[in-house]
Each structure stands twice: as C-alpha cells, then as structure tokens.
Write an enzyme that holds these catalytic residues in place. Structure first.
Site, PDB file in Angstrom:
ATOM      1  N   ASP A 109      -5.210  -6.806   5.865  1.00  0.00           N
ATOM      2  CA  ASP A 109      -6.429  -6.104   5.386  1.00  0.00           C
ATOM      3  C   ASP A 109      -7.584  -6.918   4.981  1.00  0.00           C
ATOM      4  O   ASP A 109      -8.803  -6.835   5.543  1.00  0.00           O
ATOM      5  CB  ASP A 109      -6.211  -5.170   4.270  1.00  0.00           C
ATOM      6  N   LYS A 125       3.165 -15.621   2.050  1.00  0.00           N
ATOM      7  CA  LYS A 125       3.171 -16.137   0.792  1.00  0.00           C
ATOM      8  C   LYS A 125       4.736 -16.755   0.288  1.00  0.00           C
ATOM      9  O   LYS A 125       4.919 -16.302  -0.859  1.00  0.00           O
ATOM     10  CB  LYS A 125       2.523 -15.455  -0.268  1.00  0.00           C
ATOM     11  N   ASP A 155     -11.016  -8.511   7.740  1.00  0.00           N
ATOM     12  CA  ASP A 155     -12.490  -8.480   7.441  1.00  0.00           C
ATOM     13  C   ASP A 155     -13.007  -9.955   7.211  1.00  0.00           C
ATOM     14  O   ASP A 155     -14.232  -9.825   7.764  1.00  0.00           O
ATOM     15  CB  ASP A 155     -12.543  -7.666   5.899  1.00  0.00           C
ATOM     16  N   TYR A 190       0.833  -1.311  -0.086  1.00  0.00           N
ATOM     17  CA  TYR A 190      -0.049  -0.089  -0.031  1.00  0.00           C
ATOM     18  C   TYR A 190       0.951   1.289  -0.234  1.00  0.00           C
ATOM     19  O   TYR A 190       0.452   2.325  -0.338  1.00  0.00           O
ATOM     20  CB  TYR A 190      -1.092   0.073   1.174  1.00  0.00           C
ATOM     21  N   ASP A 226      -3.352 -17.855   1.328  1.00  0.00           N
ATOM     22  CA  ASP A 226      -4.410 -18.585   0.715  1.00  0.00           C
ATOM     23  C   ASP A 226      -5.131 -19.796   1.752  1.00  0.00           C
ATOM     24  O   ASP A 226      -6.205 -19.822   1.688  1.00  0.00           O
ATOM     25  CB  ASP A 226      -4.188 -19.100  -0.591  1.00  0.00           C
TER      26      ASP A 226
END
Ligand code: NAD
Length: 356
Positions: free
Chosen positions: A248, A192, A252, A141, A224
């Site tokens: 992020d 990852k 959620d 980001y 994943d």
C-alpha cells in the site's frame, strides 16, 4: 463467445472517466469483434444511494457472474458521516474480498512525454517501468484479532494482527514470478525479515516458489531500504513483490515518482486471472462533474484488462500506443499540463484516444 464485463462507475469523477474508458473498450470490441457485453451497476456512494448498501447484492452478483470488472472510483464528502460499514470504501474492500482478488498489480510507468511531471530528476526517472505486485486480501488489514479495548489499568489499547499463512504467500509469489517472467525477469521481494516472524516465513516461501522459475533473478530487500531505494534509484527495480501494508505504502511512493496520479491504472486478480481493473486515484470530489478529470488511468486500466484477463496483448498495446500518440500531440488534461501543451477536457481526451 460472449464475455460479460461489469462496469461500476461509482462516485465523483467515476462516471466521467468510465464514460471515456468504456468508449475505448467499445471501440476495440467492435474493431476486433471480441464479443464483450457491458453491464452497469452501482457501488460505493452510488450503491448506498440506490440500495442503502455500498456493495448492493445485485452488484456483487453481476461481478461474480462477469468475466471481468471495470471500476471508476468510490467516495464523496456527503458519505463521510455514515456509519463505518456503510461508507463507500467498504464497498470496495468487500468486492475485493468477495471475488478473492488477492493479487494487486500496480505499474508505475513514466511516459517520456511527462518526465517533467515527476518531482525527481529526469535521469533518475526517465524510462521508469516498475510493476508492484501487492498481496491484497490478507496481512494486517484483515488479520484477527483487531480492535480497541480497555485494559485492567483502564488504558485504551489499539491492536491489529499481521498474519500470513504459507498458501497465501505462495499464491501471490507465483503471481509475481509469472509477471516477472513476462517482463525483465527480475523480482525483488520486500519484507521486514530482520524483525518480523511473518516476514521470515514470507522469505522462506518465496525462495521455495523461486525454484520453479530459475530464469527469474530473485532478490530480497527490507521495506525501509526499499522505500529509500525507490526514490534514490527506482530504475533498479523491475517487479516488486510485497505484502498488503508494505505494498500500500510503496505503491503510492512509486506512483508519485511518475508525478501524475491521473495516469496510473491497476489490476486486482484472482487465481484464474479474473480481475477488477481501476485507476489508482480516488473519486476526486473536488473536480467531480466539471469534465476536467484525467481519464487516462481508467483507459489504461482497460488495456490491463485486455492483457491480463483476456490475453489480448496486441489490442492492449493499441490502447497504450494511442495514449503515447495523444501525449506526443501535446494534448493534456489540466492535471498533467505543461508549457506548450493544449489543455483538453475529460471527454476531449477520450475522443483524442479514439481518433488515434
Ligand atoms: P483522490 O485520488 O480522489 O484525489 C487526490 C487529488 O488528486 C485531488 O486533488 C484530485 O482532484 C486529484 N485527482 C485524482 N484523480 C484525478 C484525475 N483522474 N484527474 C485529475 N486529478 C485527479 O484522493 P482523495 O482526495 O484522498 O480522496 C477522495 C475520495 O476518494 C475519498 O472519499 C477517498 O476515500 C476516495 N478514494 C477512493 C479510492 C478508490 O475508489 N479506489 C482510492 C482513493 C481514495
């Protein structure tokens, strides 16, 4: 000694939920003689309305001087067509960056009284209590270079950069180990590493930091798989440590396990545990000004503030217990109501917490 708390109500339902939360904060302050002084300022759309900036200088100065910050939410339809750098959300990103709030704590707790609010089966989520520690000021980001350009074949290319240096990984890892140490002492680092070099370094540094916390059980999971495990068997997790973008998304998902966005607080901390505390939801313009928003996420953000910035776990627990008692009385705002429950307004919910 006096401690200054910056209060930033923001936009939409922000002022309504902040009113209830500051009533609770003032109550605890007086009851325990904590010496808190509250000072208010504008951010987001309110900042733009007042000073043509989503993060006015006076707000930034107040937050820099304060011991802690409590924020409502930012955003609103009326600001959607402003230039990108004037939009309310930019104020939020800017204050996180300016205060170097790199450690974002997002608990996902399912109160037993609200088990039916989750879309998952009771036995999978009952008693859920996860803490996600997300790196907040680095990663993709913020990485440079970024942008959209046109290549030699006149095709547009969009690009961002995923970058972490070892110091950034080390400080967020330490933050997560400290928290795991105070909880069930289980930390799962999500990355990852099978594909990304950044994740390879992430894993290497996390393993190194773990040497200082032998009592904490460390595991690693690819992102994943983590997203799958969160909905399959979320109670296997205690603390999840991860980078900005993965955090992020996963936070959620974890929030949704509890079924009620209006219940979840968050903390964003710097290296000295100075923090900004806010509900995870947005400004909910669709219900703003109606006195129907759920103030509990913001009230629980006050509880996190007492715990993490002021080391007042007993006073924090008082607030959490009051929330439990109010739910036991079957009082609910509209977003979490269920059969046999009484629907109360934002202010009535705040008053019920004070009475408990
Ligand atoms: P939102 O979280 O504001 O609302 C999503 C849905 O949840 C809406 O139906 C809303 O009514 C409901 N909701 C949210 N909080 C609630 C509460 N406390 N009680 C009852 N219901 C609640 O997300 P959105 O609609 O995607 O975004 C609205 C605005 O908020 C946008 O401008 C967005 O950019 C901004 N936003 C701000 C933050 C923040 O300030 N941290 C976070 C997310 C979104």
């Amino acid at each position: 000694m006096t401690k200054k708390i910056a209060i930033l109500p923001g936009d939409g339902i922000g002022p309504e939920i902040i009113k209830s939360a500051t009533d609770v904060l003032k109550f605890i302050n007086t009851k325990h003689n904590l010496g808190f002084e509250l000072e208010y300022s504008d951010i987001g759309g309110a900042g733009y309305d007042a000073c043509k900036k989503p993060l006015p200088e006076a707000t930034l100065k107040l937050c820099q001087d304060a011991d802690s910050v409590l924020l409502g939410a930012v955003g609103g339809y009326q600001y959607d067509n402003l230039p990108r750098d004037m939009r309310p959300e930019r104020g939020l990103l800017a204050i996180r960056r300016e205060l170097d709030l790199f450690s974002n704590l997002r608990p996902a707790i399912l109160y037993p009284q609200l088990a039916s609010a989750s879309s998952l089966k009771d036995e999978i989520v009952a008693g859920l209590d996860i803490m996600i520690v997300r790196e907040l000021t680095g990663g993709i980001y913020f990485g440079e270079p970024r942008g959209i350009k046109t290549d030699e074949n006149n095709k547009k290319i969009g690009f961002n950069t995923l970058v972490y240096n070892e110091d950034e990984i080390k400080r967020i890892a330490k933050s997560a180990f400290e928290i795991a140490n105070k909880r069930d002492k289980k930390l799962c680092s999500v990355d990852k590493a099978n594909v990304l070099e950044v994740s390879e370094l992430w894993r290497e540094v996390v393993i190194d930091v773990a040497k200082d916390y032998p009592q904490v059980e460390l595991s690693h999971m690819y992102v994943d798989n983590a997203s799958m495990q969160l909905v399959k068997d979320p109670k296997q997790f205690d603390v999840i440590l991860t980078g900005n973008m993965f955090g992020d998304i996963l936070s959620d998902t974890a929030a949704q396990l509890t079924g009620s966005i209006g219940m979840l607080p968050s903390a964003s901390l710097d290296k000295n545990n100075k923090g900004m505390y806010e509900p995870i939801h947005g400004s909910a313009p669709d219900i703003a000004g109606k006195n129907i928003a759920n103030p509990l996420a913001t009230i629980l953000s006050v509880s996190m503030m007492l715990k993490y910035s002021f080391n007042l776990p007993e006073q924090a627990a008082e607030i959490e217990n009051a929330v439990g008692k109010v739910l036991d009385k079957n009082l609910r705002t509209a977003d979490i109501t269920d059969k046999n429950c009484s629907v109360v307004s934002t202010s009535q919910m705040g008053d019920a917490i004070l009475e408990s």
